[in-house]
Design a protein around this motif. Structure first.
Motif, short mmCIF file in Angstrom:
data_model
loop_
_atom_site.label_atom_id
_atom_site.label_comp_id
_atom_site.label_asym_id
_atom_site.label_seq_id
_atom_site.Cartn_x
_atom_site.Cartn_y
_atom_site.Cartn_z
N ILE A 232 -17.68 10.79 -4.81
CA ILE A 232 -17.15 12.16 -4.75
C ILE A 232 -16.27 12.32 -5.61
N SER A 233 -16.01 11.33 -6.42
CA SER A 233 -14.51 11.80 -7.39
C SER A 233 -15.05 12.60 -8.50
N LEU B 133 3.09 16.18 -5.02
CA LEU B 133 2.69 16.68 -3.63
C LEU B 133 3.59 17.62 -3.13
N MET C 137 -2.45 9.71 -5.04
CA MET C 137 -3.06 9.37 -3.58
C MET C 137 -4.51 8.61 -3.70
N MET C 138 -4.58 7.76 -4.56
CA MET C 138 -5.94 6.92 -4.81
C MET C 138 -7.16 7.67 -5.08
N GLY C 139 -6.66 8.90 -5.95
CA GLY C 139 -7.73 9.68 -6.33
C GLY C 139 -8.04 11.17 -5.72
N SER C 140 -7.07 11.25 -4.65
CA SER C 140 -7.46 12.43 -3.99
C SER C 140 -6.87 13.68 -4.53
N PHE C 141 -5.71 13.48 -5.28
CA PHE C 141 -5.10 14.63 -5.73
C PHE C 141 -4.76 14.72 -7.38
N LEU D 74 0.84 4.28 -2.72
CA LEU D 74 0.55 5.66 -2.56
C LEU D 74 1.61 6.65 -2.58
N PHE D 75 2.85 6.09 -2.09
CA PHE D 75 4.03 7.12 -2.37
C PHE D 75 4.99 6.89 -3.34
N ASP E 209 -11.36 15.24 -5.94
CA ASP E 209 -12.63 14.86 -5.31
C ASP E 209 -13.16 16.05 -4.26
N MET F 145 -3.98 22.68 -2.20
CA MET F 145 -4.75 21.59 -2.00
C MET F 145 -6.30 21.89 -2.74
N LEU G 18 0.85 -1.14 -0.06
CA LEU G 18 0.01 0.05 -0.02
C LEU G 18 0.84 1.32 0.08
#
Lengths: 487, 184
Positions: free
Chosen positions: A192-193, A18, A71-75, A9-10, A132, A126, A5
């Motif tokens: 929310i994406s 980021l 980041m799995m769809g955050s950014f 992610l990273f 999302d 951000m 994981l």
């Protein structure tokens, strides 16, 4: 957390995407530490500048990095995001430089001031990079909470406290509106994406989704000070410390527009707008009404800060026109390019104008048209810089502000919104009425007030003023150089 | 049965929320808020979100309300801020127009949304978040899919702490920066 994981992610790409955000958060903590640890108080300013430089390095690196969602769809990282990040950082840097020696009674809170500015900048990055609704909301709050405090930073002055409280109350209201809207959109789409939403087609025009988007856009309109959510602007901009006003007027507005562009699909891989097409003319007319409200309000002001606050509303209206044109624009990234250029010019113009105002204010109190009279004889360089800012705000060629307006209006023309573009141009002419008033006072009228005589030389503010004025001129002379790099 | 509890609790939440606004005594306001929070927790429970319901009671009904009460009692606001009466004269002139316009718009959107939900309720999409209500899936989601917002919340909390410090710290006049920073 499992190693797989972590690796997922990273990745190196994710960390580079980021990098500006990480640099800003780290910098905020270091500045806070420098205030606590003994003997490191002198590091505050170098640390702030280093943080901005590190974040800027990360942003510039981003121009060459691959675009994508991390980041799995955050950014979502895009080259436009890098450009927006540079604009935020410039806005923060300008406000910081003009804030040097501006605060007197509050000098003991300077470290806190800088921490709040850095976290606020992190919130802006951000907001601009959010893929999302949740990530955006956290960014919005990280931007807003420090700003509420910064607006009320001069605690000894009732107008500053009033500005902070007013901004807080209305900001909380806008945040609630956003959450309500986000909940409705989630109920309608099940996600929310924003990327996922953009592919949903007719689901997005269901009543539930429409109500949700109306609330979300309403809360954004509050942040970018657009009609009918602009009523707080004059009081808050006037009451807040002037360097903070510069930051609010440029940085916050840029962050709000960056997310509006995401909702318009311009920051997404799919490129499809999430907002319904039927809103185009509504947004367009709101843009025009905002211009009118801002310009007519500014015309009657004698206090320069309040006048610039209304002018900020008018500029928000002009920029909104590019968003309204976004649905039917024949160039896929036309609105993005136009707004990036507009904002790049506006950061230096409004930042410089508010900064210059802060400089003059800390010497002789409030700056009115009256107290500006005869400035060209006393301080010719300052008057020249102010004249450049005013002309650029008014959109006179060959300054940066002209090309920003030109790009926005050509968006509207391409999208077949010619009446709106025509009204926009007329509004710019009205706006000249009050911008020129300042220049006339500085150059053609004799001094009438004695207390406005001296403005003591100050290195940081002088350099910042000079750089802002030069960049405004340079952007006007060489717009193609910037545009090539943007688009 | 679940429907009945839902409507009962929803009505209670709305009535209690009205009580928060209408109560003349701040303490009564807070107690009404408590009722609203509990009703909301019950709604979460009926909908199958037991963790959320527990958190709602622990965090909102527990921590936050106690803080409210403390602040009001410590500052002794209970009597001073008691409103003499509540009437429409509080909303007059231009303010009233804006208040009613905005409140009306929000109510309109709510009603619109509620009407839109009712026919859609039968074939509502199964929300993916439904499965994460158990503690472990919740933690998994928080530290993977939502890691970035989660981490940024800590920055937000730091900023809030600093902000509160700036606003609340007692002012002891300008500090001479040459004396090497402050000790408190």
């Amino acid at each position: 957390m499992s190693p797989q994981l972590l690796q997922q992610l990273f990745t190196a790409d994710a960390l580079w995407a980021l990098a500006p955000l990480i640099a800003l958060c780290l910098g905020a903590m270091l500045v806070l530490l420098s205030d606590i640890l003994p003997g490191t108080a002198g590091l505050r300013r170098p640390l702030f500048l280093l943080t901005i430089a590190a974040a800027a390095y990360g942003a510039v690196h981003g121009f060459g990095a691959p675009e994508g969602t991390y980041m799995m769809g955050s950014f979502h990282h895009s080259h436009a995001l890098s450009a927006w990040t540079v604009i935020f950082l410039l806005s923060g840097l300008i406000a910081f430089e003009f804030g040097q020696r501006y605060y007197k009674e509050e000098a003991r809170f300077l470290a806190e001031h800088d921490v709040l500015m850095l976290t606020s900048l992190a919130g802006m990055v951000m907001m601009a990079g959010a893929a999302d609704l949740l990530a955006f909301f956290i960014g919005l709050e990280t931007l807003s909470v420090p700003l509420y405090t910064l607006a009320g930073f001069r605690r000894a002055r009732s107008d500053s406290v009033e500005a902070g409280l007013k901004y807080f109350m209305l900001g909380a209201f806008a945040a609630a509106m956003f959450l309500y809207g986000a909940a409705l959109v989630y109920a309608a789409t099940g996600t929310i994406s924003i990327e996922d939403m953009s592919g949903m087609g007719s689901t997005l025009t269901e009543p539930l989704a429409l109500a949700g988007f109306a609330l979300i856009v309403g809360s954004l309109f509050f942040k970018i000070s657009v009609f009918p959510f602009h009523l707080w602007v004059p009081d808050v901009y006037q009451g807040a410390p002037t360097p903070v006003t510069a930051f609010m007027a440029t940085g916050t507005k840029a962050a709000g527009f960056a997310f509006l562009l995401t909702l318009m699909g311009q920051n997404l891989a799919s490129g499809k707008p999430v907002l319904p097409e039927s809103a185009a003319w509504i947004v367009g007319w709101i843009a025009v009404i905002t211009m009118a409200a801002g310009n007519l309000g500014a015309l009657v002001q004698t206090d320069l800060k309040r006048m610039l606050a209304y002018s900020g509303v008018a500029h928000a209206g002009t920029m909104l026109l590019a968003i309204a044109a976004g649905w039917h624009d024949t160039e896929p990234h036309g609105a993005q390019t136009a707004l990036l250029f507009y904002m790049a010019a506006y950061v230096f113009t409004a930042g410089g104008a508010f900064g210059l105002l802060a400089w003059m204010e800390s010497e002789g109190g409030e700056v009115t048209i009256e107290s500006l009279k005869g400035l060209s004889a006393r301080r010719p360089m300052l008057a020249a810089a102010m004249a450049v800012f005013m002309l650029s705000l008014g959109g006179i060629p060959p300054l940066g502000g002209f090309w920003g307006k030109y790009l926005v209006f050509s968006c509207a023309v391409r999208a077949d919104m010619i009446p709106l573009a025509v009204i926009g141009v007329l509004m710019s002419v009205i706006a000249l009425g009050y911008y020129l008033k300042v220049i006339v006072a500085m150059y053609m009228q004799p001094q009438t007030q004695s207390h406005s005589a001296g403005i003591s030389p100050r290195l940081a503010a002088a350099v910042a003023t000079g750089v802002c004025a030069l960049v405004v001129v340079a952007l006007g002379m060489l717009p193609s150089w910037v545009l090539e790099r943007l688009g | 049965m679940a429907n009945l509890i839902f409507y009962l609790m929803a009505a209670l939440a709305v009535v209690a929320a009205l009580g928060v606004v209408a109560a003349r005594n701040p303490i009564m306001s807070i107690l009404a808020l408590l009722g609203s929070f509990f009703a909301l927790a019950a709604i979460y429970l009926v909908s199958g979100f037991q963790t959320l319901a527990a958190l709602q009671i622990l965090v909102y009904a527990g921590a936050i309300l106690v803080l409210f009460l403390f602040v009001i009692m410590l500052l002794n606001l209970a009597n001073e801020t008691k409103l003499e009466r509540i009437d429409l004269a509080m909303f007059h002139g231009r303010k009233a127009v804006w208040t009613f316009l905005i409140a009306g718009a929000l109510l309109g959107i709510s009603a619109f949304a509620a009407l839109a939900i009712v026919p859609a309720a039968g074939d509502a999409p199964a929300l993916p978040e439904r499965g994460i209500d158990e503690l472990q899936p919740l933690a998994d989601a928080m530290f993977s899919r939502y890691l970035l917002p989660f981490e940024l919340v800590s920055v937000l909390l730091l900023a809030t702490a600093v902000a509160v410090l700036v606003l609340a710290k007692r002012n002891r006049g300008p500090l001479n920066l040459d004396q090497g920073g402050e000790s408190t």
